[in-house]
Design a protein around this motif. Sequence first.
Motif, PDB file in Angstrom:
ATOM      1  N   GLU A   1     -13.398  10.924  -3.865  1.00 36.75           N
ATOM      2  CA  GLU A   1     -13.466  11.903  -4.956  1.00 36.75           C
ATOM      3  C   GLU A   1     -12.824  11.357  -6.226  1.00 36.75           C
ATOM      4  OE1 GLU A   1     -11.790  12.248  -2.167  1.00 36.75           O
ATOM      5  OE2 GLU A   1      -9.771  13.049  -2.512  1.00 36.75           O
ATOM      6  N   TRP A   2     -12.099  10.241  -6.110  1.00 34.97           N
ATOM      7  CA  TRP A   2     -11.478   9.639  -7.294  1.00 34.97           C
ATOM      8  C   TRP A   2     -12.386   8.634  -7.990  1.00 34.97           C
ATOM      9  CZ3 TRP A   2      -7.798  12.232  -9.320  1.00 34.97           C
ATOM     10  CH2 TRP A   2      -6.939  12.980  -8.511  1.00 34.97           C
ATOM     11  N   LEU A   3     -13.508   8.314  -7.368  1.00 36.72           N
ATOM     12  CA  LEU A   3     -14.408   7.321  -7.989  1.00 36.72           C
ATOM     13  C   LEU A   3     -14.821   7.704  -9.413  1.00 36.72           C
ATOM     14  CD1 LEU A   3     -17.070   5.843  -5.523  1.00 36.72           C
ATOM     15  CD2 LEU A   3     -15.495   4.616  -7.020  1.00 36.72           C
TER      16      LEU A   3
ATOM     17  N   THR B   1      -0.442  13.544 -16.098  1.00 35.07           N
ATOM     18  CA  THR B   1      -1.586  13.856 -15.247  1.00 35.07           C
ATOM     19  C   THR B   1      -1.646  12.805 -14.140  1.00 35.07           C
ATOM     20  OG1 THR B   1      -2.944  12.471 -16.662  1.00 35.07           O
ATOM     21  CG2 THR B   1      -2.979  14.841 -17.097  1.00 35.07           C
ATOM     22  N   TYR B   2      -2.503  13.051 -13.155  1.00 41.12           N
ATOM     23  CA  TYR B   2      -2.669  12.082 -12.073  1.00 41.12           C
ATOM     24  C   TYR B   2      -2.983  10.695 -12.622  1.00 41.12           C
ATOM     25  CZ  TYR B   2      -4.866   9.329  -8.456  1.00 41.12           C
ATOM     26  OH  TYR B   2      -5.182   8.294  -7.622  1.00 41.12           O
ATOM     27  N   HIS B   3      -3.919  10.638 -13.601  1.00 39.99           N
ATOM     28  CA  HIS B   3      -4.391   9.338 -14.108  1.00 39.99           C
ATOM     29  C   HIS B   3      -3.238   8.486 -14.634  1.00 39.99           C
ATOM     30  CE1 HIS B   3      -8.133  11.421 -13.781  1.00 39.99           C
ATOM     31  NE2 HIS B   3      -7.835  12.251 -14.768  1.00 39.99           N
TER      32      HIS B   3
ATOM     33  N   THR C   1       0.849  -1.190   0.000  1.00 40.88           N
ATOM     34  CA  THR C   1       0.000   0.000   0.000  1.00 40.88           C
ATOM     35  C   THR C   1       0.883   1.239   0.000  1.00 40.88           C
ATOM     36  OG1 THR C   1      -0.085   0.068   2.398  1.00 40.88           O
ATOM     37  CG2 THR C   1      -1.821  -1.172   1.308  1.00 40.88           C
ATOM     38  N   ARG C   2       0.260   2.356  -0.264  1.00 37.95           N
ATOM     39  CA  ARG C   2       1.055   3.577  -0.294  1.00 37.95           C
ATOM     40  C   ARG C   2       0.222   4.752   0.163  1.00 37.95           C
ATOM     41  NH1 ARG C   2      -2.415   5.819  -3.211  1.00 37.95           N
ATOM     42  NH2 ARG C   2      -2.648   5.545  -5.427  1.00 37.95           N
ATOM     43  N   PHE C   3       0.944   5.781   0.615  1.00 37.25           N
ATOM     44  CA  PHE C   3       0.317   7.079   0.825  1.00 37.25           C
ATOM     45  C   PHE C   3       0.932   7.946  -0.260  1.00 37.25           C
ATOM     46  CE2 PHE C   3       0.033  11.169   3.484  1.00 37.25           C
ATOM     47  CZ  PHE C   3      -1.269  11.399   3.075  1.00 37.25           C
ATOM     48  N   ALA C   4       0.058   8.638  -1.001  1.00 37.46           N
ATOM     49  CA  ALA C   4       0.541   9.363  -2.189  1.00 37.46           C
ATOM     50  C   ALA C   4       0.073  10.808  -2.160  1.00 37.46           C
ATOM     51  CB  ALA C   4       0.040   8.653  -3.444  1.00 37.46           C
ATOM     52  N   PRO C   5       0.532  11.570  -1.194  1.00 42.12           N
ATOM     53  CA  PRO C   5       0.036  12.940  -1.065  1.00 42.12           C
ATOM     54  C   PRO C   5       0.646  13.888  -2.095  1.00 42.12           C
ATOM     55  CG  PRO C   5       1.737  12.552   0.550  1.00 42.12           C
ATOM     56  CD  PRO C   5       1.544  11.253  -0.165  1.00 42.12           C
ATOM     57  N   SER C   6      -0.092  14.924  -2.414  1.00 43.52           N
ATOM     58  CA  SER C   6       0.469  16.022  -3.197  1.00 43.52           C
ATOM     59  C   SER C   6       0.975  17.047  -2.185  1.00 43.52           C
ATOM     60  CB  SER C   6      -0.612  16.662  -4.066  1.00 43.52           C
ATOM     61  OG  SER C   6      -1.220  15.658  -4.847  1.00 43.52           O
ATOM     62  N   PRO C   7       2.177  17.545  -2.388  1.00 40.16           N
ATOM     63  CA  PRO C   7       2.747  18.444  -1.374  1.00 40.16           C
ATOM     64  C   PRO C   7       2.189  19.860  -1.494  1.00 40.16           C
ATOM     65  CG  PRO C   7       4.327  18.079  -3.118  1.00 40.16           C
ATOM     66  CD  PRO C   7       3.117  17.273  -3.473  1.00 40.16           C
TER      67      PRO C   7
ATOM     68  N   ILE D   1       5.526  10.868  -3.291  1.00 39.33           N
ATOM     69  CA  ILE D   1       5.153  12.287  -3.327  1.00 39.33           C
ATOM     70  C   ILE D   1       4.658  12.630  -4.734  1.00 39.33           C
ATOM     71  CG2 ILE D   1       5.968  14.655  -2.969  1.00 39.33           C
ATOM     72  CD1 ILE D   1       6.132  13.159  -0.387  1.00 39.33           C
ATOM     73  N   GLU D   2       3.413  13.046  -4.829  1.00 38.55           N
ATOM     74  CA  GLU D   2       2.816  13.330  -6.136  1.00 38.55           C
ATOM     75  C   GLU D   2       2.941  14.820  -6.447  1.00 38.55           C
ATOM     76  OE1 GLU D   2      -0.846  11.033  -6.708  1.00 38.55           O
ATOM     77  OE2 GLU D   2       0.594   9.378  -6.773  1.00 38.55           O
ATOM     78  N   ASP D   3       4.140  15.182  -6.863  1.00 35.22           N
ATOM     79  CA  ASP D   3       4.454  16.598  -7.058  1.00 35.22           C
ATOM     80  C   ASP D   3       4.493  16.957  -8.543  1.00 35.22           C
ATOM     81  OD1 ASP D   3       6.614  15.005  -7.547  1.00 35.22           O
ATOM     82  OD2 ASP D   3       8.079  16.235  -6.501  1.00 35.22           O
TER      83      ASP D   3
ATOM     84  N   ILE E   1      -5.668   2.865  -1.711  1.00 33.21           N
ATOM     85  CA  ILE E   1      -6.623   3.390  -0.735  1.00 33.21           C
ATOM     86  C   ILE E   1      -6.654   4.895  -0.939  1.00 33.21           C
ATOM     87  CG2 ILE E   1      -7.151   3.541   1.730  1.00 33.21           C
ATOM     88  CD1 ILE E   1      -5.016   1.136   1.915  1.00 33.21           C
ATOM     89  N   ARG E   2      -7.768   5.424  -1.371  1.00 29.79           N
ATOM     90  CA  ARG E   2      -7.798   6.857  -1.673  1.00 29.79           C
ATOM     91  C   ARG E   2      -9.200   7.406  -1.443  1.00 29.79           C
ATOM     92  NH1 ARG E   2      -7.148   6.319  -8.309  1.00 29.79           N
ATOM     93  NH2 ARG E   2      -9.191   5.356  -8.630  1.00 29.79           N
ATOM     94  N   GLY E   3      -9.318   8.713  -1.506  1.00 24.25           N
ATOM     95  CA  GLY E   3     -10.591   9.369  -1.255  1.00 24.25           C
ATOM     96  C   GLY E   3     -11.609   9.061  -2.343  1.00 24.25           C
TER      97      GLY E   3
HETATM   98  N1  GLU Z   1      -2.136  12.671  -4.988  1.00 22.92           N
HETATM   99  C1  GLU Z   1      -3.459  12.171  -4.890  1.00 22.92           C
HETATM  100  C2  GLU Z   1      -4.208  12.999  -3.857  1.00 22.92           C
HETATM  101  O1  GLU Z   1      -3.566  13.627  -3.044  1.00 22.92           O
HETATM  102  C3  GLU Z   1      -3.399  10.732  -4.463  1.00 22.92           C
HETATM  103  C4  GLU Z   1      -4.623   9.936  -4.642  1.00 22.92           C
HETATM  104  C5  GLU Z   1      -4.211   8.470  -4.534  1.00 22.92           C
HETATM  105  O2  GLU Z   1      -3.966   8.024  -3.422  1.00 22.92           O
HETATM  106  O3  GLU Z   1      -4.116   7.813  -5.555  1.00 22.92           O
HETATM  107  O4  GLU Z   1      -5.412  13.032  -3.849  1.00 22.92           O
END
Ligand code: GLU
Length: 559
Positions: A267-269, A245-247, A37-43, A73-75, A263-265
Amino acid sequence: MDYQKLAELLFPGVTQTPADMEAKFPPRNLPEGAKVTRFAPSPTGFVHFGGLFPTTIGERLAHQSGGVLYLRIEDTDAKREVDGAAEGLIKTLAHYGIHFDEGAVIGEDGNICDKGIYGPYRQSQRGPIYHVYAKQLVSEGKAYPVFTTQEELDALNAVDKKAEIKAKDWHEDQTAQKEAMLKARAITMEEVEENLKAGNPFVLRLLADGDPEKKTPFTDLIKGKLEIPENDEDFVLLKSDGIPTYHFAHAVDDHLMGTTHVIRGEEWLPSLAKHIMLFRYLGFRMPKYMHIAQIMRLDENGNKKKLSKRDMGANMDDYSRMGYAPACVCEYIMTLLNSNYEEWHMQNADKPYTDFPFNIKKMSSSGCLFDFNKLNDVSKNVISRMSADEVYEQATAWALEFDPEFGKKLAATPDFAKTIFAIGRGGKKPRKDFATWADVKPYMGFFYDYEQIDTFAGEHDQETVKKALSLFLGSYDPADDMNGWFEKVKAVAREIGYCDDMKAYKADPTAFPGNIADVSMFLRVAVTGKLNAPDLYTVMQILGEAETRARIENMIQTI
Ligand code: GLU
């Protein structure tokens, strides 16, 4: 169209192939059933409570299955990036005890670096990797360029920074959009060559083959069985600066990094259809998905609202400021995550939450309700089970940062402070005094700074109070044990005509002007300056004879 030639024209510098990437990032060698699993935040700011929440799920799923949790890190959106945000979020997550096995970490020199072989873990450094797959899609006729002139692009961006992705003109009206899309798809080799020669930038779009009338069955691990309409939008894969892009980045990264559970919010559905298509086009196996509902809160009128960025409790840094111990926040998150956690915890009070068998099936599919009262309850419980040493360490560290004057007092005499923290600690029913470290000073500050108050006015005859305090001083002996001490307080009560037995007093309150509890109160107020304080006998023991006497005498003088 010769797609191979088109791919070479668009990506002349890309010499590596997807096979090279697969060889460089081989499947992970993990035990059967291990989750990655991962945490993929945008900074773009701070860590939100709504970010720690899914990260805790990812952490539990990975670590209780012998898998891997990593930080990416999704920068890719430099315009939205906030300076220092990436470092800040790495530190915040560490503060909450989230241990990443690999990913972006802060190195010894204080800069972000990579730990692990599936990196780089910052998307801004993965450009060449995305381009390998972009080139492949073009060479298979699954993606195509849409050129603009630099002037057009600048004009678009002046209006809306994301214009090239949103392609506004495509969306305004469905028919116009279809037409524009077909026209863009029909670009000829000559046009491509001309544009490239003129140095015109292009975005790369996916050539969608979906029919929204058709639905793809899809199982989300939280939302359950879903029907996802096929994607028919030629969405952007690479922006004109070559950044994905994110996709696109999501598909490439989660594939190459071996993510098993995204595992994500929620809002991505709505973007899921795009991702399903992208994984198919790229020939990647899809990970499993968990789309987490937004965290809710109650507003002043008791209505449920989304916990927004600006709400108190959203920013994880707020919790540090307010003095919540990380362990308390984590424990609270566990109670939100699994409905059976609290029951388990009652039966396993001495075990860490990491021993709890976290289960996806026990998660609620609607938004969890964030509630400070509940957090405070959980917190009091957690702190009540900490040792005096632990409480001392954490409370002092907090106070030194947020209330330095008090912090320095705690730090000056550790043994004294620990003796105080030990009051009511241990045993089956420990005192539940603190929800946060900010509660420490109001509770025990009187050991250090004593502020005399007079709360007897009106209620009790002042001469009687004075007499009671003097009588106590006359008989007080710090060598007394608790019983001996209490007998003396009772004797004082009798001598001033108060009832020394609460049962007897309650049977006929009119028969006495006051009772033993009142006498204790006189002493408590005199010694602590407060109506509520820890056990008074112990307080006197800790303060010592001289200080205890001085405070009582002082009170007698003032009355
Ligand atoms: N960078 C995306 C966000 O912050 C990550 C979503 C994901 O976990 O795929 O919403």
